[in-house]
Design a protein around this motif. Sequence first.
Motif, short mmCIF file in Angstrom:
data_model
loop_
_atom_site.label_atom_id
_atom_site.label_comp_id
_atom_site.label_asym_id
_atom_site.label_seq_id
_atom_site.Cartn_x
_atom_site.Cartn_y
_atom_site.Cartn_z
N LEU A 1 -87.40 -17.24 -43.69
CA LEU A 1 -87.17 -18.06 -42.33
C LEU A 1 -85.55 -17.96 -42.33
O LEU A 1 -85.06 -18.31 -41.53
N VAL A 2 -84.70 -18.36 -43.95
CA VAL A 2 -83.13 -18.09 -43.87
C VAL A 2 -82.98 -17.18 -43.28
O VAL A 2 -82.01 -16.92 -42.62
N LYS A 3 -82.88 -16.06 -43.36
CA LYS A 3 -82.72 -14.46 -43.78
C LYS A 3 -83.14 -14.60 -42.43
O LYS A 3 -81.77 -13.96 -40.62
N ARG A 4 -83.39 -15.05 -41.65
CA ARG A 4 -84.52 -14.83 -40.06
C ARG A 4 -83.49 -16.07 -39.43
O ARG A 4 -82.19 -15.94 -37.73
N GLY A 5 -82.83 -16.72 -39.87
CA GLY A 5 -82.02 -18.58 -39.35
C GLY A 5 -80.31 -17.91 -39.36
O GLY A 5 -80.11 -17.58 -38.10
N ALA A 6 -80.14 -17.32 -40.58
CA ALA A 6 -79.06 -16.49 -40.47
C ALA A 6 -78.99 -14.94 -39.80
O ALA A 6 -78.12 -14.99 -38.83
N ALA A 7 -79.51 -14.33 -38.92
CA ALA A 7 -79.40 -13.58 -37.82
C ALA A 7 -78.70 -14.02 -36.92
O ALA A 7 -78.50 -13.25 -36.09
N GLU A 8 -80.06 -14.92 -36.76
CA GLU A 8 -79.29 -15.92 -34.82
C GLU A 8 -77.79 -16.35 -35.07
O GLU A 8 -77.98 -16.01 -34.13
N LEU A 9 -77.56 -16.93 -36.74
CA LEU A 9 -75.97 -17.42 -36.20
C LEU A 9 -75.25 -16.13 -36.55
O LEU A 9 -74.15 -16.23 -35.62
N ARG A 10 -75.71 -15.28 -36.97
CA ARG A 10 -74.44 -13.60 -37.07
C ARG A 10 -74.79 -13.06 -35.40
O ARG A 10 -73.59 -12.91 -35.12
N GLN A 11 -76.13 -13.06 -34.57
CA GLN A 11 -75.90 -13.13 -33.27
C GLN A 11 -75.10 -13.83 -32.35
O GLN A 11 -74.09 -13.12 -31.62
N VAL A 12 -74.85 -14.59 -32.39
CA VAL A 12 -73.93 -16.04 -31.94
C VAL A 12 -72.60 -15.61 -32.27
O VAL A 12 -71.70 -15.03 -31.61
N ARG A 13 -72.51 -15.00 -33.85
CA ARG A 13 -71.01 -14.73 -33.64
C ARG A 13 -69.87 -13.72 -33.43
O ARG A 13 -68.77 -13.69 -32.97
N LYS A 14 -71.70 -12.47 -32.96
CA LYS A 14 -71.20 -11.59 -32.82
C LYS A 14 -70.63 -11.52 -31.14
O LYS A 14 -69.73 -10.39 -30.54
N ARG A 15 -71.21 -12.74 -30.61
CA ARG A 15 -70.51 -13.02 -29.28
C ARG A 15 -69.21 -12.72 -29.16
O ARG A 15 -68.50 -11.79 -28.17
N SER A 16 -68.29 -13.47 -29.94
CA SER A 16 -67.16 -13.22 -29.68
C SER A 16 -66.54 -11.89 -30.38
O SER A 16 -65.07 -11.76 -30.55
N ARG A 17 -67.37 -10.84 -31.08
CA ARG A 17 -66.38 -9.67 -31.09
C ARG A 17 -65.49 -8.75 -31.17
O ARG A 17 -64.74 -9.19 -31.97
N GLY A 18 -65.56 -9.04 -29.58
CA GLY A 18 -63.80 -8.60 -28.25
C GLY A 18 -62.52 -9.90 -28.86
O GLY A 18 -61.84 -8.63 -29.48
N LEU A 19 -63.06 -10.84 -28.88
CA LEU A 19 -61.99 -11.23 -29.44
C LEU A 19 -61.76 -11.54 -31.27
O LEU A 19 -60.51 -11.23 -31.33
N TYR A 20 -62.64 -11.06 -32.02
CA TYR A 20 -62.16 -11.39 -33.39
C TYR A 20 -60.57 -10.04 -33.54
O TYR A 20 -60.23 -10.15 -34.02
N TRP A 21 -62.20 -9.07 -33.20
CA TRP A 21 -60.95 -7.65 -32.61
C TRP A 21 -59.38 -7.78 -32.25
O TRP A 21 -58.62 -6.89 -32.54
N ALA A 22 -59.34 -8.90 -31.23
CA ALA A 22 -58.01 -8.63 -30.57
C ALA A 22 -57.17 -9.59 -31.83
O ALA A 22 -56.04 -8.96 -32.21
N VAL A 23 -58.03 -10.78 -32.41
CA VAL A 23 -57.28 -10.69 -33.47
C VAL A 23 -57.00 -10.81 -34.51
O VAL A 23 -55.23 -10.64 -35.68
N ALA A 24 -57.22 -9.42 -35.01
CA ALA A 24 -56.83 -8.13 -35.89
C ALA A 24 -56.21 -7.60 -35.89
O ALA A 24 -55.00 -7.16 -36.57
N LEU A 25 -55.75 -7.13 -34.36
CA LEU A 25 -54.58 -6.38 -33.84
C LEU A 25 -53.55 -7.01 -34.49
O LEU A 25 -52.61 -7.15 -34.20
N PHE A 26 -53.59 -8.31 -33.25
CA PHE A 26 -52.80 -9.44 -33.54
C PHE A 26 -51.98 -9.84 -34.89
O PHE A 26 -50.52 -9.50 -34.76
#
Length: 578
Positions: free
Chosen positions: A5-30
């Motif tokens: 259950l905890v893994k399922r919850g963590a996967a859901e959190l990661r899924q939400v975090r992934k929505r900003s993946r593009g922005l993370y790449w932008a921050v990495a480039l900056f």
Amino acid sequence: MQSDLVKRGAAELRQVRKRSRGLYWAVALFSLFANLLMLTGPLYMLQVYDRVLGSGSEETLIALSVLVVFLYGVMGLLDYTRGRIMARVGARFQADLDRRVFDAVVRKSAVAPDIKTNAGLADLEAVQRLMTSPVLMAAFDAPWTPIFFAAIFLFHPMLGWLAVGGALVLVGITAANQLLLRESQAEAGVAGQAAGAMSDQIRVEAEMVQAMGMRDAAFTRWQKARGRALEQQVRATDVGGTFTAMTKTLRLFLQSAMLGLGAWLVLQNQMTPGAMIAGSILLGRALAPVELALNQWPIVQRGRLGWANLAELLGAVGIEPSRTTLPKPKARLTAKGLTVVPPGEKQAALKSIAFQVEPGQAVGVIGPSGAGKSTLARTLTGVWPPAGGSVRLDGAALEHYGTETLGRHIGYLPQRVQLFDGTIAENIARLSPNPDDAKVVKAAKMAAAHEMILELPQGYDTQIRAGQVRLSGGQMQRIGLARALYDDPVIVVLDEPNSNLDNIGSQALNHAIRQMKASERSVLIMAHRPAAIQECDMLLVLDGGMRMAFGPKDEVLAGMVKNHREIKQSPAHSGGVT
Ligand SMILES: Nc1ncnc2c1ncn2[C@@H]1O[C@H](COP(=O)(O)OP(=O)(O)OP(=O)(O)O)[C@@H](O)[C@H]1O
């Protein structure tokens, strides 16, 4: 199972975090460019010491300085922009999860409340704070640290090795800090939450605490809980403080050591003075992320704890499936083989119960304390799911309606009415931000609360706030009844509806029940007092979670000679009310 259950919850959190993946790449480039530009300072020093001071050329100094101002400007802009992006990433993460976490907290608290669940929204905030904190930026900077070390090696390998050695010691200290602090910080967090929950409880029950002379005892209990939290906090601060002092000292020493070694290398003619200064600055840059992480470790720990707690919460409370909207049901309720086990309990509080409620009927549910009446009320309103059997509303299982819709179809008056901060109208309209005035007044009139509300200082717009506008138990119950009747539910479940009502209130309640019946709706009344079942056509008798009888009221009462006599003798049954 738990960890699944905890893994399922963590996967859901990661899924939400992934929505900003593009922005993370932008921050990495900056971050890449910002870190490259951090070489500006050391390079400037190198040029000033080795070129300007050597040649005495003011023009070169001015040209270099203008270039440096420009490069620092760009660097500042990049830094500012990536900070803004991360603030938005954090805000987006929180906004995307606000509703989900809020729902999970409410759904879990309705079933099995605990301190950890209470902190769900604070946990989300802690994760968001970590995402926007400078320490996360340090994580983006860390991968570029090798650039600085490489540059130091270019000046002289001995300087390089001194820097690498010092950095490794610092990283070691940071890791040790994390290991030693993990436990005491987690314990401090848990103890702090427990103390907070206790003080909330004492505040909510302040009247009782005061009236019964429990203040000293309550304080001692709270102080004990708070003491545990403080003890852990002090331990964590002590350990953290030791490491912070150690790193600070080590960093200052390393910087001087770099200068000392650099000076010696200059004396040996193996290096220029510019390289000596530049090397020292580069070391400072390289170690900055490590030091920052160490200083901000509490934010990191709290964020990680928040993430783990959220994973547990979201794993335990799955996403509610979206339901096809069913037409407004008829007031027909059928329970078959209904078994309900209270959350966290092993024993069923309702055992294979069967009964049927037809439109236009009022059914009284009676039985001694602990018989399972409130359990039935909670099940019929969809709060506690059945462990076996089924409850159907107009042919569809309750869960097929979805909790929000079911709440509109089945009104509920709980045993203990709790009103929320807001106006009386908003409370009757179930906290709707735009209460439908006509519906509010209609429900209040039906609950015989209209006149009583009009007598309040601001009528329907009277603000209810903790500590202000004290309503009597009976007034609260009438407003609670109006809330249950708001928006024409097809069924209302009333748990001990007249426990606080006076004669007029009881008569009004009976009138409301008659109105419900006349409009082909149905009513279930969990009751101890005979006055409450006066309008009932059917009776369900429970004892020890079992159905002892179900049928027309008079038949059931006739079969229960003892109860029958008791109720017949009560003034309520002969037309009056208790
Ligand atoms: N939140 C809960 N968690 C665990 N067990 C519970 C909970 N609420 C009730 N129970 C158990 O379920 C059983 C039935 O309780 P319930 O509250 O339904 O009885 P009741 O008939 O409504 O009693 P009363 O007339 O005193 O309100 C009891 O044995 C009680 O211990």
